[in-house]
Write a protein that holds these residues in place. Structure first.
Motif, PDB file in Angstrom:
ATOM      1  N   ASN A  25       0.807  -1.222   0.000  1.00 54.05           N
ATOM      2  CA  ASN A  25       0.000   0.000   0.000  1.00 54.05           C
ATOM      3  C   ASN A  25       0.841   1.274   0.000  1.00 54.05           C
ATOM      4  O   ASN A  25       0.359   2.335  -0.375  1.00 54.05           O
ATOM      5  N   SER A  26       2.114   1.172   0.382  1.00 55.50           N
ATOM      6  CA  SER A  26       2.999   2.341   0.341  1.00 55.50           C
ATOM      7  C   SER A  26       3.588   2.555  -1.050  1.00 55.50           C
ATOM      8  O   SER A  26       4.352   3.488  -1.260  1.00 55.50           O
ATOM      9  N   ASN A  27       3.244   1.667  -1.983  1.00 57.62           N
ATOM     10  CA  ASN A  27       3.735   1.722  -3.365  1.00 57.62           C
ATOM     11  C   ASN A  27       5.236   1.464  -3.477  1.00 57.62           C
ATOM     12  O   ASN A  27       5.830   1.738  -4.508  1.00 57.62           O
ATOM     13  N   ALA A  28       5.841   0.935  -2.440  1.00 54.77           N
ATOM     14  CA  ALA A  28       7.270   0.643  -2.476  1.00 54.77           C
ATOM     15  C   ALA A  28       7.592  -0.487  -3.448  1.00 54.77           C
ATOM     16  O   ALA A  28       8.717  -0.599  -3.913  1.00 54.77           O
ATOM     17  N   LEU A  29       6.610  -1.302  -3.763  1.00 55.87           N
ATOM     18  CA  LEU A  29       6.843  -2.447  -4.642  1.00 55.87           C
ATOM     19  C   LEU A  29       6.296  -2.234  -6.048  1.00 55.87           C
ATOM     20  O   LEU A  29       6.264  -3.168  -6.835  1.00 55.87           O
ATOM     21  N   GLN A  30       5.863  -1.034  -6.366  1.00 57.31           N
ATOM     22  CA  GLN A  30       5.295  -0.770  -7.689  1.00 57.31           C
ATOM     23  C   GLN A  30       6.315  -1.062  -8.785  1.00 57.31           C
ATOM     24  O   GLN A  30       7.490  -0.767  -8.652  1.00 57.31           O
ATOM     25  N   SER A  31       5.827  -1.667  -9.850  1.00 59.46           N
ATOM     26  CA  SER A  31       6.688  -1.945 -10.996  1.00 59.46           C
ATOM     27  C   SER A  31       5.935  -1.537 -12.259  1.00 59.46           C
ATOM     28  O   SER A  31       4.775  -1.162 -12.204  1.00 59.46           O
ATOM     29  N   GLY A  32       6.594  -1.663 -13.378  1.00 60.59           N
ATOM     30  CA  GLY A  32       5.955  -1.360 -14.656  1.00 60.59           C
ATOM     31  C   GLY A  32       5.032  -2.471 -15.117  1.00 60.59           C
ATOM     32  O   GLY A  32       4.297  -2.311 -16.087  1.00 60.59           O
ATOM     33  N   ASN A  85       1.490  -5.785 -10.349  1.00 60.67           N
ATOM     34  CA  ASN A  85       0.928  -4.818  -9.402  1.00 60.67           C
ATOM     35  C   ASN A  85      -0.470  -5.245  -8.959  1.00 60.67           C
ATOM     36  O   ASN A  85      -0.815  -5.162  -7.774  1.00 60.67           O
ATOM     37  N   LYS A  86      -1.270  -5.706  -9.898  1.00 60.39           N
ATOM     38  CA  LYS A  86      -2.633  -6.159  -9.601  1.00 60.39           C
ATOM     39  C   LYS A  86      -2.602  -7.365  -8.654  1.00 60.39           C
ATOM     40  O   LYS A  86      -3.367  -7.440  -7.692  1.00 60.39           O
ATOM     41  N   PHE A  87      -1.687  -8.307  -8.912  1.00 59.75           N
ATOM     42  CA  PHE A  87      -1.557  -9.489  -8.071  1.00 59.75           C
ATOM     43  C   PHE A  87      -1.094  -9.116  -6.669  1.00 59.75           C
ATOM     44  O   PHE A  87      -1.596  -9.648  -5.672  1.00 59.75           O
ATOM     45  N   LEU A  88      -0.143  -8.200  -6.555  1.00 53.11           N
ATOM     46  CA  LEU A  88       0.336  -7.767  -5.248  1.00 53.11           C
ATOM     47  C   LEU A  88      -0.777  -7.105  -4.440  1.00 53.11           C
ATOM     48  O   LEU A  88      -0.910  -7.351  -3.233  1.00 53.11           O
ATOM     49  N   MET A  89      -1.585  -6.277  -5.087  1.00 49.81           N
ATOM     50  CA  MET A  89      -2.711  -5.638  -4.402  1.00 49.81           C
ATOM     51  C   MET A  89      -3.727  -6.684  -3.951  1.00 49.81           C
ATOM     52  O   MET A  89      -4.277  -6.603  -2.851  1.00 49.81           O
ATOM     53  N   PHE A  90      -3.980  -7.660  -4.808  1.00 56.88           N
ATOM     54  CA  PHE A  90      -4.886  -8.746  -4.454  1.00 56.88           C
ATOM     55  C   PHE A  90      -4.363  -9.480  -3.219  1.00 56.88           C
ATOM     56  O   PHE A  90      -5.091  -9.709  -2.249  1.00 56.88           O
ATOM     57  N   ALA A  91      -3.083  -9.842  -3.228  1.00 57.91           N
ATOM     58  CA  ALA A  91      -2.488 -10.578  -2.109  1.00 57.91           C
ATOM     59  C   ALA A  91      -2.499  -9.737  -0.829  1.00 57.91           C
ATOM     60  O   ALA A  91      -2.787 -10.253   0.260  1.00 57.91           O
ATOM     61  N   ALA A  92      -2.201  -8.456  -0.953  1.00 55.60           N
ATOM     62  CA  ALA A  92      -2.155  -7.583   0.218  1.00 55.60           C
ATOM     63  C   ALA A  92      -3.522  -7.412   0.866  1.00 55.60           C
ATOM     64  O   ALA A  92      -3.628  -7.218   2.073  1.00 55.60           O
ATOM     65  N   ASN A  93      -4.557  -7.486   0.057  1.00 60.33           N
ATOM     66  CA  ASN A  93      -5.922  -7.269   0.551  1.00 60.33           C
ATOM     67  C   ASN A  93      -6.754  -8.545   0.495  1.00 60.33           C
ATOM     68  O   ASN A  93      -7.981  -8.495   0.390  1.00 60.33           O
ATOM     69  N   ILE A  94      -6.105  -9.687   0.600  1.00 66.19           N
ATOM     70  CA  ILE A  94      -6.737 -10.992   0.428  1.00 66.19           C
ATOM     71  C   ILE A  94      -7.930 -11.205   1.361  1.00 66.19           C
ATOM     72  O   ILE A  94      -8.900 -11.865   0.997  1.00 66.19           O
ATOM     73  N   ASP A  95      -7.887 -10.637   2.547  1.00 64.56           N
ATOM     74  CA  ASP A  95      -8.979 -10.827   3.507  1.00 64.56           C
ATOM     75  C   ASP A  95     -10.256 -10.098   3.113  1.00 64.56           C
ATOM     76  O   ASP A  95     -11.320 -10.357   3.682  1.00 64.56           O
ATOM     77  N   ASP A  96     -10.161  -9.194   2.150  1.00 59.85           N
ATOM     78  CA  ASP A  96     -11.333  -8.453   1.689  1.00 59.85           C
ATOM     79  C   ASP A  96     -12.146  -9.229   0.659  1.00 59.85           C
ATOM     80  O   ASP A  96     -13.214  -8.775   0.251  1.00 59.85           O
ATOM     81  N   TYR A  97     -11.653 -10.384   0.235  1.00 65.83           N
ATOM     82  CA  TYR A  97     -12.306 -11.181  -0.800  1.00 65.83           C
ATOM     83  C   TYR A  97     -13.014 -12.387  -0.192  1.00 65.83           C
ATOM     84  O   TYR A  97     -12.597 -12.912   0.843  1.00 65.83           O
ATOM     85  N   THR A  98     -14.058 -12.840  -0.871  1.00 63.75           N
ATOM     86  CA  THR A  98     -14.747 -14.054  -0.441  1.00 63.75           C
ATOM     87  C   THR A  98     -13.887 -15.268  -0.800  1.00 63.75           C
ATOM     88  O   THR A  98     -12.963 -15.163  -1.616  1.00 63.75           O
ATOM     89  N   ASP A  99     -14.210 -16.399  -0.218  1.00 58.93           N
ATOM     90  CA  ASP A  99     -13.486 -17.631  -0.538  1.00 58.93           C
ATOM     91  C   ASP A  99     -13.553 -17.933  -2.029  1.00 58.93           C
ATOM     92  O   ASP A  99     -12.552 -18.299  -2.645  1.00 58.93           O
ATOM     93  N   ASP A 100     -14.731 -17.775  -2.618  1.00 56.06           N
ATOM     94  CA  ASP A 100     -14.889 -18.053  -4.048  1.00 56.06           C
ATOM     95  C   ASP A 100     -14.037 -17.117  -4.895  1.00 56.06           C
ATOM     96  O   ASP A 100     -13.424 -17.540  -5.876  1.00 56.06           O
TER      97      ASP A 100
END
Length: 81
Positions: A43-50, A55-70
């Motif tokens: 979330n600090s954008n320290a890992l942003q890449s081109g 980037n989309k996968f990292l955001m998904f992983a970082a916020n994994i608890d916000d998603y349903t099991d499905d």
């Protein structure tokens, strides 16, 4: 298989199952400790890449608890291919 062999196999299965539970719990504890650090880092954008997919996968992983099991199963499996 004799009754004694069957009983011995059940005992082995029970011990193996318990060992698996212990290992799973310990790994989960490690991951939970690191999850907040990872989320803050992403979330600090320290890992942003081109690479937008990364980037989309990292955001998904970082916020994994916000998603349903499905959603985790659907997005996660397709992301890990």
């Amino acid at each position: 298989m004799t009754a004694q062999e069957e009983i011995k196999q059940i005992a082995k299965d029970l011990v193996a199952y318990r060992i698996t539970q212990i290992q799973f719990r310990r790994n989960s504890e490690k991951i939970e400790r690191r999850k907040e650090e990872f989320k803050n880092l992403v979330n600090s954008n320290a890992l942003q890449s081109g690479d937008q997919e990364l980037n989309k996968f990292l955001m998904f992983a970082a916020n994994i608890d916000d998603y349903t099991d499905d959603e985790v199963l659907q997005i996660g499996i397709s992301s890990l291919k």
